[in-house]
Design an enzyme around this catalytic site. Sequence first.
Site, short mmCIF file in Angstrom:
data_model
loop_
_atom_site.label_atom_id
_atom_site.label_comp_id
_atom_site.label_asym_id
_atom_site.label_seq_id
_atom_site.Cartn_x
_atom_site.Cartn_y
_atom_site.Cartn_z
N ARG A 33 16.30 9.96 2.41
CA ARG A 33 15.23 10.55 1.57
C ARG A 33 14.11 11.10 2.45
O ARG A 33 13.56 12.15 2.17
CB ARG A 33 14.67 9.48 0.62
CG ARG A 33 15.71 8.76 -0.20
CD ARG A 33 15.76 9.20 -1.66
NE ARG A 33 17.06 8.89 -2.23
CZ ARG A 33 17.35 7.77 -2.89
NH1 ARG A 33 16.41 6.88 -3.13
NH2 ARG A 33 18.56 7.57 -3.36
N GLU A 177 22.66 -4.97 -12.57
CA GLU A 177 22.81 -3.50 -12.59
C GLU A 177 24.25 -3.05 -12.38
O GLU A 177 24.72 -2.96 -11.24
CB GLU A 177 21.91 -2.88 -11.50
CG GLU A 177 22.00 -1.37 -11.43
CD GLU A 177 21.10 -0.73 -10.37
OE1 GLU A 177 20.51 -1.46 -9.57
OE2 GLU A 177 21.03 0.50 -10.35
N LYS A 219 20.12 -3.57 -16.24
CA LYS A 219 19.74 -2.25 -15.69
C LYS A 219 20.97 -1.35 -15.70
O LYS A 219 21.70 -1.28 -14.71
CB LYS A 219 19.17 -2.42 -14.28
CG LYS A 219 18.84 -1.11 -13.60
CD LYS A 219 17.94 -1.31 -12.40
CE LYS A 219 17.75 -0.01 -11.65
NZ LYS A 219 16.66 -0.08 -10.68
N SER A 261 17.74 5.79 -12.94
CA SER A 261 17.71 7.24 -13.23
C SER A 261 18.97 7.94 -12.72
O SER A 261 19.34 8.99 -13.27
CB SER A 261 16.44 7.89 -12.68
OG SER A 261 16.31 7.74 -11.28
N GLY A 262 19.59 7.44 -11.69
CA GLY A 262 20.94 7.84 -11.32
C GLY A 262 21.14 9.26 -10.79
O GLY A 262 22.27 9.71 -10.72
N GLY A 263 20.06 9.96 -10.47
CA GLY A 263 20.23 11.33 -9.98
C GLY A 263 19.77 12.37 -10.99
O GLY A 263 19.85 13.57 -10.73
N ARG A 293 14.49 7.23 -7.81
CA ARG A 293 14.31 8.66 -7.52
C ARG A 293 13.43 9.38 -8.55
O ARG A 293 12.60 10.20 -8.19
CB ARG A 293 15.68 9.35 -7.43
CG ARG A 293 16.38 9.10 -6.13
CD ARG A 293 17.84 9.44 -6.20
NE ARG A 293 18.60 8.48 -6.96
CZ ARG A 293 19.92 8.56 -7.19
NH1 ARG A 293 20.59 9.60 -6.73
NH2 ARG A 293 20.54 7.63 -7.87
P1 13P Z 1 17.68 5.54 -9.26
O1 13P Z 1 16.64 5.49 -10.35
O2 13P Z 1 17.32 6.50 -8.16
O3 13P Z 1 19.05 5.71 -9.78
O4 13P Z 1 17.64 4.13 -8.54
C1 13P Z 1 17.63 3.00 -9.32
C2 13P Z 1 18.11 1.87 -8.52
O5 13P Z 1 17.41 0.93 -8.33
C3 13P Z 1 19.48 1.94 -7.95
O6 13P Z 1 19.87 0.67 -7.56
#
Ligand code: 13P
Length: 340
Positions: A33, A177, A219, A261-263, A293
């Site tokens: 990043r 998660e 999550k 958020s996953g991208g 992200r």
């Molecule tokens: P993102 O919101 O970027 O997907 O990251 C969440 C997260 O904690 C991934 O483990």
Amino acid sequence: MKSHPLDALAQQLVAPDRGILAADESSGTIEKRFQAVGIPSTEITRRDYRELLFSSPGIDQYLSGVILYEETLSQIGRDGRRLVQILEDRGILPGIKVDRGIKPLPGQPDESVTEGLDGLHERLAAYRGQGARFTKWRAVIRVDEERPSSLALKANAEVLARYAGLVQEAGMVPIVEPEVLMEGSHDLDRCETVTTAALDQLFMALKAYRVRLEALVLKPNMVVSGTQCNRPASVETVAQATVQTLARTVPAAVPGIAFLSGGQSPEQATQHLDAINRLATRLPWRLTFSFSRALQEPPLRMWAGKEDRIRQAQELFSQRVRLNSLASMGRYHPDLEKVA
Ligand code: 13P
């Protein structure tokens, strides 16, 4: 019904109008990043960046917790306080990512299982001693025509459940998660099918290991179409599919669901969270954010390692946190983006 002291902590993490910042990128991930915006990744730049985020104005009104990476837990900020202390002084709960990342799943090409159970019991006691109140473990489920295999779903559910049980015994709240990846050309229906299967397996395993559902936070991914899907779903469809999937799979005993958020782009993730909450008026759990992200992209780009941009980067970060807090109550509107 008998309550347990951890139940209140889990409820605090998903309290109305609050969400969670995931700032637990491993050193490898944060390096990528940082590279994208031209910042060298050193212990000092990582610390400065996280201190910038944690001391942003107003975020204590909207964040219940921050997930940290192990390195951050012991770092001392420029102002002489531990970074954990900066959060505690603002009433924000510090959490810690405890998994050790994904490793190949034997016999299943391109599938993974998350590692980190070895020595976890001892590590948890140490993290608790350093101030952590909750934890995170991420499982990754890849989607294509043949994947995920039922073995991948089962193996990941099993370790998530073992992790969650150990964390509760150590007196902390586990964030659980199971991430169904967005990468791929699959459509929204396929994401719904896979997410349903992943959550069904997960709750079976959590029950088998007698994990207390009232004292965890789920999550998950939102139910979206893949990044390369040629028929991207509308915001409304994403919200409907996500709510329906969760209603079918997540027991009412769970106090809250905090999405990754996953991208998705920051605006997209916020819009989806808002649409989900507008629909989900009669559901038993709180639905909020635990983004990395989608909260951090704008401030990271603005900061780019430059001392004279700290204030502006913090403003962008505070703005995203506030907009997502509104979305977690179904009170966001895209026009609010213009103010920034
Ligand atoms: P993102 O919101 O970027 O997907 O990251 C969440 C997260 O904690 C991934 O483990």
